[in-house]
Enzyme design. Structure first.
Site, mmCIF file in Angstrom:
data_model
loop_
_atom_site.group_PDB
_atom_site.id
_atom_site.type_symbol
_atom_site.label_atom_id
_atom_site.label_comp_id
_atom_site.label_asym_id
_atom_site.label_seq_id
_atom_site.Cartn_x
_atom_site.Cartn_y
_atom_site.Cartn_z
ATOM 1 N N ASP A 70 25.936 -37.958 1.725
ATOM 2 C CA ASP A 70 26.001 -37.095 0.532
ATOM 3 C C ASP A 70 26.822 -35.823 0.723
ATOM 4 O OD1 ASP A 70 24.297 -38.966 -0.490
ATOM 5 O OD2 ASP A 70 22.531 -37.675 -0.519
ATOM 6 N N ARG B 187 14.439 -23.950 -3.667
ATOM 7 C CA ARG B 187 15.105 -23.629 -2.398
ATOM 8 C C ARG B 187 15.121 -22.125 -2.145
ATOM 9 N NH1 ARG B 187 20.535 -27.460 -2.776
ATOM 10 N NH2 ARG B 187 19.490 -29.497 -2.502
ATOM 11 N N LEU C 202 11.523 -38.180 5.371
ATOM 12 C CA LEU C 202 10.362 -37.940 4.519
ATOM 13 C C LEU C 202 9.163 -38.767 4.979
ATOM 14 C CD1 LEU C 202 12.267 -38.001 1.120
ATOM 15 C CD2 LEU C 202 10.924 -36.049 1.930
ATOM 16 N N GLU D 66 0.827 -1.206 0.000
ATOM 17 C CA GLU D 66 0.000 0.000 0.000
ATOM 18 C C GLU D 66 0.864 1.260 0.000
ATOM 19 O OE1 GLU D 66 -2.090 -3.048 2.743
ATOM 20 O OE2 GLU D 66 -0.075 -2.579 2.033
ATOM 21 N N GLU E 111 14.154 -32.523 1.986
ATOM 22 C CA GLU E 111 14.796 -33.212 0.868
ATOM 23 C C GLU E 111 15.397 -34.566 1.232
ATOM 24 O OE1 GLU E 111 17.146 -31.141 -1.919
ATOM 25 O OE2 GLU E 111 15.985 -29.301 -1.827
ATOM 26 N N THR F 21 21.547 -38.539 5.430
ATOM 27 C CA THR F 21 21.683 -37.839 4.145
ATOM 28 C C THR F 21 22.927 -36.962 4.151
ATOM 29 O OG1 THR F 21 19.304 -37.844 3.715
ATOM 30 C CG2 THR F 21 20.593 -36.145 2.611
#
Length: 338
Positions: free
Chosen positions: A209, A193, A286, A53, A280, A205
């Site tokens: 990784d 991301r 997950l 605004e 991820e 993970t």
């Protein structure tokens, strides 16, 4: 198309430009119309900056026209002092007579208070123009305030035969990601991301990784890194500690790993004003959020490789709402309507 809807669509177009930068604020679009002509428009600046605004009013060259103009805004104007003064007061200061609002603000600090104030000042206020679209645009903000948790996106890549990673013996003992999706799919992941406040992964993970969890293949802000590490096993030389963005380690000191891990994480993120998170991996992390029904979207890349064996992909029963080809990869989008 009706005039109100036409100008509200323009508000939504403007608001889309500020979504990532505005977090944890909502991104709002504002349009000022005088005699069927737009004389000013704006959207929410980066967090801590001026609201839509304010930017729209500042864009009006002849401020005297405001007394006969109509303000369209996709979300109820704020009525409280935060990083900036109340937009509601600015509207009253410039004596704008008509205010068309997409949807009420779900934040209890605002939640109808501006609408009431404008009505009491004798202004014409219309609420609910393209309300569904206005809510969807700021679904992170609405989820945060109505469900008391962040907007949660699950993301993984799986082989054509349903594995998210090969068995350890086939990884050559290399502590780096095993790529199932192609480079364009990975670039899209980096774009995603940049659009969320945080990214979350599990201990294994990170150990397997050594991911960077950044947006190096896209232009944007690196998300906050949330890492589950119950027993503080992750080596300090790993990329997650590279200070490219804030890192939060959730060990046994922060959450009880013996019960409702997903809900505890969601509550922790809510209490730390994190409105959105992209999860991820790995499989256990997950699946935890899936089983606790704590997710809003799942974005799954289906690659062309055949692994034969390895770590199976998460088990998800949900509505498939969209598919998209990215070269030979297939992107599957699921939504959770709980």
């Amino acid at each position: 198309m009706k005039a109100h809807e036409k100008y509200m669509l323009r508000c939504l177009e403007l608001a889309k430009k500020g979504i990532a930068a505005a977090l944890p604020n909502p991104s709002v679009g504002a349009v000022i119309v005088y005699q069927n002509t737009i004389i000013g428009e704006g959207f929410t600046a980066a967090y801590g900056g001026s609201h839509a605004e304010v930017n729209a009013i500042n864009a009006v060259k002849n401020k005297s026209l405001l007394k006969e103009a109509t303000l369209y805004v996709s979300l109820e104007p704020c009525s409280h002092f935060g990083k900036t003064p109340p937009c509601c007061d600015l509207i009253l200061l410039h004596e704008i007579p008509t205010i068309i609002i997409g949807t009420v603000d779900p934040n209890i600090v605002v939640a109808g208070k501006s609408i009431q104030k404008l009505n009491e000042a004798g202004k014409t206020v219309v609420v609910g123009i393209l309300e569904k679209e206005c809510r969807e645009l700021n679904q992170r903000f609405f989820t945060f305030h109505l469900k008391k948790r962040p907007y949660i996106i699950l993301k993984w890549a799986e082989s054509s035969d349903g594995f998210i990673a090969p068995i350890k013996e086939n990884r050559n003992n290399e502590n780096k990601p095993y790529w199932i999706s192609n480079e364009y799919s990975r670039q899209l992941t980096h774009k995603w991301r940049s659009e969320e406040q945080a990214i979350l992964v599990g201990t294994q993970t990170v150990i397997d990784d050594n991911p960077r969890l950044d947006v190096r293949d896209w232009t944007g802000k690196n998300p906050i890194k949330i890492v589950l590490d119950q027993k503080n096993r992750i080596p300090k030389e790993n990329y997650i500690f590279d200070n490219q963005s804030r890192t939060i380690i959730l060990s046994a000191a922060e959450i009880d790993y013996n019960k409702n891990i997903g809900q505890q994480i969601a509550t922790f993120l809510f209490e730390n004003t994190i409105l959105s998170v992209i999860i991820e991996g790995g499989l256990q992390t997950l699946q935890t959020f899936i089983e606790e029904n704590l997710w809003d979207e799942a974005r799954v890349f289906k690659g062309t490789s055949v692994l034969g064996n390895g770590i199976k992909s998460p088990k998800l029963k949900a509505k498939l709402v969209a598919t998209r080809a990215i070269l030979k990869d297939e992107l599957l989008i699921y939504q959770n309507h709980d």
